[in-house]
Design an enzyme around this catalytic site. Structure first.
Site, PDB file in Angstrom:
ATOM      1  N   HIS A  67       0.496  -1.354  -0.212  1.00  0.00           N
ATOM      2  CA  HIS A  67      -0.054  -0.087   0.268  1.00  0.00           C
ATOM      3  C   HIS A  67       0.927   1.296   0.155  1.00  0.00           C
ATOM      4  O   HIS A  67       0.981   2.408  -0.394  1.00  0.00           O
ATOM      5  CB  HIS A  67      -0.995  -0.083   1.511  1.00  0.00           C
ATOM      6  CG  HIS A  67      -1.834  -0.737   1.047  1.00  0.00           C
ATOM      7  ND1 HIS A  67      -1.403  -1.829   2.106  1.00  0.00           N
ATOM      8  CD2 HIS A  67      -3.319  -2.079   0.508  1.00  0.00           C
ATOM      9  CE1 HIS A  67      -2.756  -3.008   2.023  1.00  0.00           C
ATOM     10  NE2 HIS A  67      -3.124  -2.762   1.513  1.00  0.00           N
ATOM     11  N   ASP A  87      37.094 -28.988  14.187  1.00  0.00           N
ATOM     12  CA  ASP A  87      37.064 -30.269  13.596  1.00  0.00           C
ATOM     13  C   ASP A  87      38.228 -30.199  12.619  1.00  0.00           C
ATOM     14  O   ASP A  87      37.841 -30.620  12.003  1.00  0.00           O
ATOM     15  CB  ASP A  87      35.892 -30.876  13.194  1.00  0.00           C
ATOM     16  CG  ASP A  87      35.921 -32.313  12.988  1.00  0.00           C
ATOM     17  OD1 ASP A  87      37.241 -32.603  13.245  1.00  0.00           O
ATOM     18  OD2 ASP A  87      34.940 -33.045  12.958  1.00  0.00           O
ATOM     19  N   HIS A 132      38.652 -34.254  11.176  1.00  0.00           N
ATOM     20  CA  HIS A 132      38.612 -34.361   9.779  1.00  0.00           C
ATOM     21  C   HIS A 132      39.257 -34.338   8.561  1.00  0.00           C
ATOM     22  O   HIS A 132      39.035 -34.663   6.890  1.00  0.00           O
ATOM     23  CB  HIS A 132      36.844 -34.241   9.656  1.00  0.00           C
ATOM     24  CG  HIS A 132      36.807 -32.781   9.161  1.00  0.00           C
ATOM     25  ND1 HIS A 132      37.235 -31.038   9.264  1.00  0.00           N
ATOM     26  CD2 HIS A 132      36.106 -32.311   7.842  1.00  0.00           C
ATOM     27  CE1 HIS A 132      37.101 -30.172   9.063  1.00  0.00           C
ATOM     28  NE2 HIS A 132      36.520 -30.796   7.848  1.00  0.00           N
ATOM     29  N   HIS A 185      39.025 -34.756   3.521  1.00  0.00           N
ATOM     30  CA  HIS A 185      39.612 -33.596   2.722  1.00  0.00           C
ATOM     31  C   HIS A 185      41.513 -34.276   2.307  1.00  0.00           C
ATOM     32  O   HIS A 185      41.745 -33.519   1.534  1.00  0.00           O
ATOM     33  CB  HIS A 185      39.734 -31.967   2.980  1.00  0.00           C
ATOM     34  CG  HIS A 185      38.920 -31.401   3.212  1.00  0.00           C
ATOM     35  ND1 HIS A 185      37.831 -31.180   2.928  1.00  0.00           N
ATOM     36  CD2 HIS A 185      38.509 -30.929   5.374  1.00  0.00           C
ATOM     37  CE1 HIS A 185      36.708 -30.297   3.858  1.00  0.00           C
ATOM     38  NE2 HIS A 185      37.075 -30.471   4.818  1.00  0.00           N
ATOM     39  N   ASP A 205      32.751 -31.087   2.822  1.00  0.00           N
ATOM     40  CA  ASP A 205      32.153 -31.071   4.003  1.00  0.00           C
ATOM     41  C   ASP A 205      30.795 -30.718   3.986  1.00  0.00           C
ATOM     42  O   ASP A 205      29.485 -31.268   4.616  1.00  0.00           O
ATOM     43  CB  ASP A 205      32.924 -29.595   4.867  1.00  0.00           C
ATOM     44  CG  ASP A 205      33.806 -29.521   5.005  1.00  0.00           C
ATOM     45  OD1 ASP A 205      34.051 -29.918   5.580  1.00  0.00           O
ATOM     46  OD2 ASP A 205      34.653 -28.372   4.779  1.00  0.00           O
TER      47      ASP A 205
END
Lengths: 442, 182
Positions: free
Chosen positions: A103, A204, A207, A212, A357
């Protein structure tokens, strides 16, 4: 009522899988974490001029963050007060006013309702526009150029909320000239719970050599053994009162940027020496190293890789990722451009590391569809009992190859979720350090 | 082509039918090699050593916003030959848990237009594409994109990709990741 103690066992380092799936837990997170904690909004370099704005999320509440005439920063729910329609449809830009598409109610950059079409004719003379300004975010503060907002007026200041994490932030964000974000964020939506990515980024290291392995072999020609991070010389992790944490690896910071930005090694070595006068010798030694980190609850960064991320929840099973590349303002335009490209290349939507990931994050969440699966618990016990204080570093320190930072994130999650308000949360966490060190096994 | 640069290509000379066919076959062969995981073959036989390969996503702003494109674009890919080679080597390690079991991909190329460039033996090629990816039994994702390529004919007579600018449809990536070539 959600029984928090049954969901996160802080003493034993375990978590129920239900916190990665169930709606009632998620709704309580929106209330007790996202509507209470300081959340990253944007960086000052993204909205340098009067009227510059950036639209982002606080939990699932969309907010527009606007540079004010006096240089301060305002943030408001991105919705018209008339019929509640989303107000600003662009994600960024510069404006002197925001008009609702429905409006035409129009608001100033300070959130005040400036004009209402046909006001006198339709609402009469007694309509009080002052009552119908945009809903402001209760607190907006910035630290070293990083703008945070908080929906809870009773929250401590941003610097108190950062606590020991501020000392670490000073090292990489307190450089002469400051930090600059490079261009808009990349954005993607993944099917994960919002806690999995910040948990990964907070520490982390476990990992890295596994998840990777492929890309690291392609980049360096060698397979990095997971054991490499187990050495005492690998680095250390930190946790803090409100769950912010880092992992600092003694390896050279810009390692993942080496294909395009080999000059970063020299930059960081030289800058590290300059930082001695600003943050002191011990802190300056950290400057040129590689860090991962998360500020609780939902923003993360990689120092050395020049990546900053916000993880916005969309229900318990989806996350929107915003990823910015950043540089130091004092760097050359050429180096900034190469950093922008290289940062998105490793941790953008086509990121050669990010892509590994995301698949993990999604398949942590999805199995929780199973009723029996969901009753199970998960393990973050690596390195428990090795928490310690170190004279040179604030916070509580843990081994680099451990889940020290991740445990801190869930400790803070449990503290927030079991507290009705900030007063309770502050009381509960007042002796956090002693409590954490007491847990140490003899 | 959702690109602001010269959408009507007014000054360009369209290629004749036979050359258009050769270029279309080039694009189809590319799709087949990439779909078949023959990434090294694609890189060594179809990509020019001087390649500039970009994938662009642009932020969403009001029409009146005149900010330069450089301030509004993110480049998930902005690669030269050495970086494309690095990406191919990442796949060749066979160590990406994300890609085991393997995934199926189907690239569909369409709306191909080709024009002579000023340099002899160089052609600007516009196309649209969709790519569907199926993996992990249940996953089914699709991306839509437009491309503006420059192909160059080498001394051996073969066409090679000299530059590619992919404009991805949609502001927010919804397909997990874009770890593939378009």
């Amino acid at each position: 009522m959600v029984d928090i103690k049954a969901l996160v066992d802080v003493e034993n380092g375990t978590q129920s899988r239900r916190i990665f799936w169930e709606r009632d837990i998620y709704e309580l997170e929106l209330e007790r974490i996202f509507a209470r904690c300081w959340l990253f909004l944007t960086h000052e370099s993204q909205i340098p001029n009067y009227g510059d704005f950036f639209v982002t999320k606080m939990g699932e509440d969309e907010v527009v963050v606007i540079r004010q005439k006096d240089g301060s920063i305002g943030a408001f729910l991105n919705q018209c007060r008339h019929r509640g329609m989303k107000l600003c449809m662009a994600e960024a830009g510069n404006a002197r006013a925001f008009s609702c598409a429905y409006h035409g109610w129009a608001y100033g950059v300070d959130g005040t309702l400036k004009s209402v079409p046909c006001e006198k004719e339709s609402y009469g003379p007694d309509f009080d526009k002052a009552q119908w300004g945009l809903h402001p975010v209760a607190k907006v503060e910035s630290y070293k150029g990083f703008i945070f907002g908080c929906m809870d007026a009773a929250a401590p200041s941003l610097v108190d909320y950062l606590g020991d994490a501020a000392w670490y932030m000073d090292i990489w964000a307190g450089v002469p000239g400051g930090i600059e974000f490079l261009g808009p964020p990349s954005r993607s939506i993944i099917r994960s719970n919002w806690k999995s990515p910040p948990e990964n980024f907070i520490g982390d290291s476990y990992h890295v050599g596994w998840t990777h392995a492929g890309v690291l072999k392609a980049m360096t020609g060698e397979v990095m053994p997971q054991l490499a991070f187990a050495s005492k010389d690998a680095g250390f992790q930190v946790t803090t009162r409100y769950g912010h944490g880092h992992g600092i690896n003694w390896g050279p910071g810009p390692i993942l940027m080496s294909p395009n930005c080999p000059d970063l090694f020299e930059w960081t070595e030289r800058r590290g020496v300059e930082m001695e006068a600003i943050v002191g010798e011990k802190a300056s030694k950290l400057y040129s190293r590689h860090w991962d980190g998360t500020l609780f609850p939902n923003c993360s960064y990689l120092i050395g890789t020049y990546v900053f991320k916000a993880w916005h929840p969309i229900g318990p099973d989806k996350v929107e990722i915003m990823t910015w590349a950043f540089a130091e303002k004092d760097m050359s335009d050429d180096l900034k451009h190469r950093i922008k490209v290289a940062a998105h290349r490793v941790f953008g939507p086509a990121g050669i590391l990010e892509s590994d990931d995301i698949d993990n994050f999604e398949y942590i969440a999805l199995p929780n569809q199973g009723h029996v699966t969901r009753q199970g618990k998960m393990n973050l016990q690596m390195g428990m009992g090795r928490e310690r204080e170190e004279a040179d570093y604030p916070g509580v320190i843990g081994d680099f190859l451990s889940e020290h930072g991740q445990r801190g994130l869930y400790r803070s999650w449990a503290d927030c979720m079991s507290s009705a308000n900030w007063a309770e949360l502050e009381a509960k966490t007042a002796s956090w350090k002693q409590d954490l060190l007491r847990k140490k096994k003899v | 082509m959702p690109s602001k640069e010269d959408p009507k290509m007014p000054e360009q000379r369209p290629v004749a039918m036979e050359l258009h066919h050769e270029i279309t076959q080039f694009l189809h062969r590319e799709a087949r090699l990439l779909d078949s995981d023959l990434l090294r073959d694609w890189l060594t036989t179809m990509v020019d050593r001087e390649i500039r390969y970009q994938l662009v996503i642009r932020d969403e702003r009001y029409r009146k916003d005149k900010s330069p494109d450089a301030d509004r674009e993110i480049m998930p890919f902005d690669d030269d030959y050495t970086i494309l080679d690095l990406r191919v080597r990442q796949f060749e390690t066979g160590m990406q848990t994300m890609l085991d079991p393997g995934q199926q991909m189907f690239r569909v190329v369409s709306n191909v237009e080709a024009f002579h460039n000023d340099s002899e033996g160089e052609f600007t090629v516009l196309s649209y594409g969709t790519v569907s990816r199926f993996r992990r039994v249940y996953e089914n994702e699709r991306s839509v994109y437009g491309r503006r390529d420059v192909l160059r004919r080498g001394e051996d007579g073969q066409l090679r990709l000299l530059s590619r600018r992919v404009v991805l449809g949609g502001r927010v990536v919804r397909s997990k990741n874009l770890l593939f070539f378009l």
